[in-house]
Design a protein around this motif. Structure first.
Motif, PDB file in Angstrom:
ATOM      1  N   GLU A 130       0.830  -1.210   0.000  1.00 19.20           N
ATOM      2  CA  GLU A 130       0.000   0.000   0.000  1.00 19.20           C
ATOM      3  C   GLU A 130       0.862   1.257   0.000  1.00 19.20           C
ATOM      4  OE1 GLU A 130      -3.976  -1.575   2.409  1.00 19.20           O
ATOM      5  OE2 GLU A 130      -2.224  -0.861   3.518  1.00 19.20           O
ATOM      6  N   GLN A 131       2.001   1.211   0.676  1.00 26.42           N
ATOM      7  CA  GLN A 131       2.905   2.360   0.661  1.00 26.42           C
ATOM      8  C   GLN A 131       3.455   2.599  -0.738  1.00 26.42           C
ATOM      9  OE1 GLN A 131       5.867   1.547   3.632  1.00 26.42           O
ATOM     10  NE2 GLN A 131       4.387   1.466   5.321  1.00 26.42           N
ATOM     11  N   ARG A 132       3.828   1.516  -1.425  1.00 24.22           N
ATOM     12  CA  ARG A 132       4.349   1.666  -2.788  1.00 24.22           C
ATOM     13  C   ARG A 132       3.280   2.198  -3.738  1.00 24.22           C
ATOM     14  NH1 ARG A 132       6.468  -3.456  -1.284  1.00 24.22           N
ATOM     15  NH2 ARG A 132       8.714  -3.346  -0.817  1.00 24.22           N
ATOM     16  N   ARG A 133       2.055   1.670  -3.607  1.00 24.11           N
ATOM     17  CA  ARG A 133       0.972   2.142  -4.477  1.00 24.11           C
ATOM     18  C   ARG A 133       0.669   3.613  -4.222  1.00 24.11           C
ATOM     19  NH1 ARG A 133      -1.366  -3.063  -3.518  1.00 24.11           N
ATOM     20  NH2 ARG A 133      -2.662  -2.223  -1.841  1.00 24.11           N
ATOM     21  N   LEU A 134       0.758   4.028  -2.977  1.00 20.50           N
ATOM     22  CA  LEU A 134       0.524   5.435  -2.649  1.00 20.50           C
ATOM     23  C   LEU A 134       1.565   6.330  -3.314  1.00 20.50           C
ATOM     24  CD1 LEU A 134      -1.041   7.547  -0.947  1.00 20.50           C
ATOM     25  CD2 LEU A 134       0.531   7.069   0.932  1.00 20.50           C
ATOM     26  N   LEU A 135       2.816   5.923  -3.251  1.00 20.84           N
ATOM     27  CA  LEU A 135       3.886   6.716  -3.869  1.00 20.84           C
ATOM     28  C   LEU A 135       3.746   6.749  -5.388  1.00 20.84           C
ATOM     29  CD1 LEU A 135       6.844   5.452  -1.659  1.00 20.84           C
ATOM     30  CD2 LEU A 135       5.858   7.747  -1.616  1.00 20.84           C
TER      31      LEU A 135
END
Length: 546
Positions: free
Chosen positions: A508-513
């Motif tokens: 989820e952190q990667r998708r947010l970035l």
């Protein structure tokens, strides 16, 4: 020496008024307690000139039947106590039947009240304890009490009061205490026509504390919870690194009643000894639940103090619970704060940026983890980065809403939400309603003082939609405010975004970035605040002496 005589009724009324109501804040306290005892789910408090000119308390509670209204203004007339034994057992905040009589003896008071089953409302006006008018009027269920020119017949008392701004602050403190004690009740506080406090009534006390103390970070609240020997203690207190110079910022509630509780306060302060500087005090909220027979509420004219059967023992247990909470190695049990807050003053005072510039290569950051959900820890070729995920996601949504050509779809709410308006807000509302409609809000006006929210943009529940509108209501107070679309976009984006303190998985952190990179998010959020902090190699080398 003059002979002993029975005092005239007018003198008795004035003496009683001075015992129960000694300043505007005490009148506010009594009227709010009456509203809560009536089962209100929404309480609105309005004051003008520190409460000296006007105090108006409105609620949606049970109301008073027409044949009992004048009786409610007689001293010691109450529906809450029948026998002596009831005084110790009563679950209500009020029980003496003195408040309305005391307030009416020192001001002009108009009450409009209607039980839901009654087809009409009853309106009465009292001036200095005398009934002036009694009539039937049309009004919604509930009660409105308006107090005008408090202490007009007691000029010495009125002159002795502090500056109206201080009196207003004391009234606000009373409302805040009851908002914390009754978090499932929606509170509004309007001071001189401006909405300054609004709670959603969703039961989240931590969210109310965050709103009252916006500079205190989420992880600076210590959860307190303990049960032993019939005593329950729970609440949130400030961590030792944060403190106040005024001890009054600690709200103590015993069996739902905000009280002074000096012994309890001393125990809390003692638990913080050696943890904070001398002359500084912890702040927050602490609720105690005790058997009713162990609490004597009939010891103070204004019910500000109670007598506990085993006061020292209770204080010792409270101090032990606080010390245990402060000594806990990690504060993992703090529930996430809902995205509601008091309409944020930084938003009102900050120009909404057309586009945060310059853009930044968010997809070049590799997430390593997070700090309690508050910040993402990322690395790149040129150093380490701390990223605020809420502001990052908020800015992405803001940009996407800005690029959206068609009107935003709306969804009907499970239950309509009623939102009161100040008089000056109602006059400027016309320019905002069409904009809200384009973003999916369906709003119906009921008279000049109420909005009914029936539908909201997709992704916003009742609480988020209500707080969004409450935030925009503050902007209505600013003459010349333009470009409503940007403010509405910013308010919606804030509530759709990742919540503060929400834990994200690595994916989820990667998708947010990646999503932020695709939207062209820059370095600042729509309100002009930074989204990230960079710690470069040079700063690291300088810190470690390399």
């Amino acid at each position: 020496m003059s002979p002993i005589r029975v005092l005239p009724e007018e003198v008795v009324r004035r003496i009683a008024a001075g015992e129960v109501v000694n300043r505007p804040a005490s009148a506010v306290k009594e009227l709010v307690e009456n509203a809560l005892d009536a089962g209100a789910r929404q309480v609105r408090v309005e004051i003008e000139n520190g409460g000296l000119d006007t105090i108006r308390v409105s609620d949606d509670g049970a109301g008073i039947p027409a044949d009992e209204v004048t009786l409610a203004f007689r001293r010691h007339a109450t529906s809450k106590v029948v026998s002596v034994e009831d005084i110790g057992r009563t679950p209500t905040l009020g029980f003496r039947g003195e408040a309305l009589a005391a307030i009416a003896a020192a001001a002009t008071v108009r009450m409009v009240t209607r039980p839901p089953e009654q087809p009409f409302a009853t309106a009465v006006t009292y001036r200095f304890g005398e009934l002036i008018s009694f009539e039937q009027v049309g009004a919604p269920p509930g009660t409105v009490v308006a107090v005008k020119n408090l202490f007009e017949n007691l000029p010495a008392r009125r002159r002795s009061l502090d500056d109206p701004r201080k009196e207003a602050a004391l009234c606000a403190r009373v409302v805040a205490q009851y908002a914390l004690a009754y978090p499932t009740v929606r509170f509004y506080l309007v001071v001189n026509g401006r909405l300054v406090l609004h709670t959603p009534g969703d039961g989240n006390r931590l969210a109310i504390l965050q709103a009252l103390y916006p500079r205190t970070a989420l992880d600076c609240w210590v959860p307190v919870g303990a049960e032993a020997g019939g005593l329950g203690v729970h609440g949130y207190l400030s961590r030792p690194g944060t403190f106040k110079t005024d001890p009054a910022h600690l709200t103590v509630v015993i069996n739902g009643r905000p009280v002074e509780a000096r012994a309890i306060r001393r125990a809390v302060v003692e638990a913080y000894r050696s943890r904070i500087p001398r002359g500084r005090y912890p702040y927050g909220f602490l609720a105690l639940v005790l058997p009713r027979e162990d609490v004597d509420v009939n010891v103070h004219p204004a019910k500000l103090e109670v007598k506990l059967r085993a006061e020292e023992e209770v204080a010792a247990k409270v101090g032990e619970a606080v010390r245990s909470a402060l000594d806990a190695p990690r504060f993992e049990d703090v529930p996430g704060v809902s995205d509601w807050r008091i309409p944020a003053l930084p938003l009102v005072e900050t120009v909404i940026r057309e586009r945060p510039e310059p853009e930044f290569g968010w997809d070049k950051l590799e997430p390593l983890g997070d700090l309690e959900g508050e910040y993402l820890i990322c690395r790149s070729e040129d150093g380490l980065y701390l990223v605020d995920p809420h502001r990052l996601d908020e800015t992405r949504i803001f940009i996407e809403l800005e690029r959206q050509a068609a009107a935003e779809p709306g969804q009907f709410l499970l239950s309509a939400v009623s939102i009161p308006l100040a008089p000056d807000q109602s006059a400027r509302l016309a320019e905002l309603l069409p904009v809200l409609g384009r973003f999916g809000f369906a709003i119906r006006r009921v008279g000049d003082r109420t909005l009914v929210l029936e539908a909201a943009p997709v992704g916003l529940d009742e609480a988020a939609a209500e707080s969004c509108l409450a935030e925009l209501m503050l902007a209505l107070d600013r003459p010349g405010e333009a470009e409503w679309e940007r403010r509405v976009r910013a308010a919606i984006a804030c509530r759709r975004a990742v919540k503060r303190g929400e834990r994200l998985t690595a994916d989820e952190q990667r998708r947010l970035l990646r999503a932020a990179a695709g939207a062209g998010v820059g370095l600042l959020c729509p309100h002009g605040y930074p989204i990230l902090l960079r710690i470069g190699r040079r700063e690291l080398h300088r810190h470690f002496g390399r």
